[in-house]
Write an enzyme that holds these catalytic residues in place. Structure first.
Site, PDB file in Angstrom:
ATOM      1  N   SER A  92       0.802  -1.221   0.000  1.00  0.00           N
ATOM      2  CA  SER A  92       0.000   0.000   0.000  1.00  0.00           C
ATOM      3  C   SER A  92       0.831   1.264   0.000  1.00  0.00           C
ATOM      4  CB  SER A  92      -0.928   0.007   1.223  1.00  0.00           C
ATOM      5  OG  SER A  92      -0.175  -0.097   2.426  1.00  0.00           O
TER       6      SER A  92
ATOM      7  N   HIS B 136      -1.323   5.923   6.420  1.00  0.00           N
ATOM      8  CA  HIS B 136      -0.777   6.053   5.069  1.00  0.00           C
ATOM      9  C   HIS B 136      -0.675   7.531   4.673  1.00  0.00           C
ATOM     10  CE1 HIS B 136      -2.136   1.846   4.972  1.00  0.00           C
ATOM     11  NE2 HIS B 136      -1.236   1.684   4.024  1.00  0.00           N
TER      12      HIS B 136
END
Length: 312
Positions: free
Chosen positions: A70, A291
């Site tokens: 990711s 993230h």
């Protein structure tokens, strides 16, 4: 010595709250992480003037292929590619932002959210293995010139570890010793094998392992009520261990390693101007937790661009 808050301290606190009180407490804790919680792009499309940076030049427009997890797929920067559901290949993923800075380049995003090293050689989220897809490009018309990869964080269970920090405390089951042992004793061989497989499949392309950024703030910059100083030190240490192992594995496999430890300086998780999504337990922000947002993706793209410009 294990760095952690006393188990009895938090246990007594949670027991006194009861179930309803626990959910209220979690809401309050999460609200102290970062003011921005939506997943809309943040300034990724805004042109940025960068003075004093050497232009990256190639004899022909390059093809850049991004592999990994990711942290390369662009989790947290929708819209996502519809042909790879579950992979969260985002519109503002840093490999795509990198491509925007190199005239005529082609970017092929094969990274997939949640990928472990096994996803390089086996199907994941109904996609071909990443090494197989890379090999197909090499024998086809879009021969890669640069191959990047981020991998290893999911093997080490970094995401669940951060979630446990919010719910109660980091490594509350005593997993810290086992996790450190895994990272230092098992992950090195997994990464070296993975990088070697990518190198073998990449043809003449330059392979660059991109490390993970340092996510956690200094004790004075920390705004998250759920993150005490001992936990912050634990998480930073684990992040550093993963990067250290990845650097050594890259060297042994004969591929490049790019450290991006400092790309989020002054914009880390739990700071006032964070370029990282806060850790969420439910809802739309769950997958994006921890993230980079679009500004964070831009910072990583800039770091990779600068590395290419140096011509090392």
């Amino acid at each position: 010595m294990q760095l952690r808050m006393s188990a009895s301290t938090r246990a007594r606190r949670l027991a006194s709250l009861g179930v309803a009180g626990l959910f209220v407490t979690l809401t309050v804790l999460l609200s102290g992480c970062q003011p921005r919680t939506d997943l809309s792009p943040v300034g990724a499309d805004q042109p940025r003037e960068r003075t004093g940076v050497k232009p990256v030049s190639f004899s022909k427009p390059p093809t850049i292929v991004a592999l990994g997890d990711s942290y390369s797929s662009g989790e947290g920067t929708p819209p996502y590619d519809p042909d790879a559901p579950g992979c969260a290949r985002g519109a503002s993923a840093w490999p795509r932002l990198l491509g925007q800075q190199i005239t005529g380049s082609t970017v092929i995003l094969l990274a997939c959210s949640g990928a472990k090293t096994t996803a390089l050689t086996t199907s994941f989220h109904n996609q071909s293995s990443q090494v197989e897809a890379l090999r197909a490009l090499v024998v086809g018309k879009l021969k890669p010139d640069i191959v990047t990869i981020t991998i290893g964080g999911n093997d080490a269970g970094f995401g669940p570890t951060m979630t446990s920090c919010v719910i109660w405390r980091c490594f509350w089951t005593g997993r810290d010793d086992r996790t450190r042992e895994y990272v230092t004793e098992q992950l090195p061989s997994l990464l070296q094998t993975a990088y070697s497989q990518v190198k073998a499949a990449a043809g003449d392309a330059r392979v660059i392992v991109v490390g993970y950024p340092d996510l956690f703030p200094s004790s004075t910059a920390n705004t998250c009520k759920w993150l005490d100083n001992n936990e912050r030190v634990q998480l930073t240490g684990l992040n550093n261990d993963i990067n250290r192992v990845a650097r050594r594995a890259a060297s042994k496999a004969g591929v490049d390693f790019l450290s991006i430890d400092r790309v989020l300086d002054k914009h880390k998780l739990c700071t006032k101007d964070a370029w990282i999504y806060p850790v969420a337990l439910t809802g739309a922000g769950l997958q994006a937790s921890g993230h980079p947002n679009a500004l964070g993706q831009r910072a990583i793209a800039d770091a990779v661009y600068d590395y290419l410009a140096k011509g090392d």
